[in-house]
Design a protein around this motif. Structure first.
Motif, mmCIF file in Angstrom:
data_model
loop_
_atom_site.group_PDB
_atom_site.id
_atom_site.type_symbol
_atom_site.label_atom_id
_atom_site.label_comp_id
_atom_site.label_asym_id
_atom_site.label_seq_id
_atom_site.Cartn_x
_atom_site.Cartn_y
_atom_site.Cartn_z
ATOM 1 N N TYR A 1 -2.619 10.798 2.869
ATOM 2 C CA TYR A 1 -3.428 9.634 3.319
ATOM 3 C C TYR A 1 -4.467 10.208 3.989
ATOM 4 O O TYR A 1 -4.652 11.025 4.699
ATOM 5 N N TYR B 1 5.591 -0.404 7.988
ATOM 6 C CA TYR B 1 5.098 0.966 7.432
ATOM 7 C C TYR B 1 6.146 2.045 7.678
ATOM 8 O O TYR B 1 6.687 1.910 8.734
ATOM 9 N N PHE C 1 0.942 -1.244 0.048
ATOM 10 C CA PHE C 1 -0.066 -0.150 0.055
ATOM 11 C C PHE C 1 0.919 1.340 0.064
ATOM 12 O O PHE C 1 1.877 1.182 0.724
ATOM 13 N N GLN C 2 0.464 2.310 -0.713
ATOM 14 C CA GLN C 2 1.029 3.607 -0.781
ATOM 15 C C GLN C 2 0.224 4.509 -1.119
ATOM 16 O O GLN C 2 -0.758 4.711 -1.825
ATOM 17 N N SER C 3 0.430 5.664 -0.530
ATOM 18 C CA SER C 3 -0.434 6.927 -0.524
ATOM 19 C C SER C 3 0.249 8.187 -0.179
ATOM 20 O O SER C 3 1.065 8.137 0.873
ATOM 21 N N TRP D 1 -7.427 3.070 3.895
ATOM 22 C CA TRP D 1 -6.935 1.910 3.594
ATOM 23 C C TRP D 1 -7.600 0.810 4.187
ATOM 24 O O TRP D 1 -7.824 0.847 5.532
ATOM 25 N N LEU E 1 -5.245 -5.346 -1.115
ATOM 26 C CA LEU E 1 -3.981 -5.154 -2.092
ATOM 27 C C LEU E 1 -4.755 -5.780 -3.337
ATOM 28 O O LEU E 1 -5.126 -6.837 -3.352
#
Length: 99
Positions: free
Chosen positions: A58, A78, A53-55, A62, A66
């Motif tokens: 944010y 993280y 996960f990447q943001s 989430w 995935l």
């Protein structure tokens, strides 16, 4: 449980558990006070270092998925990068996903 990340005037609280079972409890990953740092960058990795996960900026949305599928129960790691006026701070911790 909540991990507090702080440095001088910086305070955010990060939940370290996420449930993918849809029961209304811990269904999304909450980072309290993250909205104070709109240029934040959040990345979650599995144990092998793969980004799951990447943001940027944010927004506490989430849900532990995935590509639309729930991630396996496990511990994930993280990084949260917060940009402040004169510098950036990076914090590294873990989150556990349960079903």
């Amino acid at each position: 449980m909540i991990n507090s990340l702080f440095n001088e005037s910086l305070i955010i609280n990060v939940t370290n558990i996420l449930s993918t079972n849809g029961d209304g409890t811990n269904d999304t990953w909450i980072i309290k006070e993250i909205e104070k740092y709109p240029e934040n960058e959040v990345t979650v990795f599995d144990r092998s270092g793969r980004v799951v996960f990447q943001s940027k900026n944010y927004k506490n949305t989430w849900d532990g998925r995935l590509s639309g599928l729930p991630l396996a129960e496990n511990t994930y790691y993280y990084t949260i990068k917060l940009k402040m006026r004169t510098r950036s701070i990076i914090r590294k911790r873990y989150i556990t996903i349960v079903n």
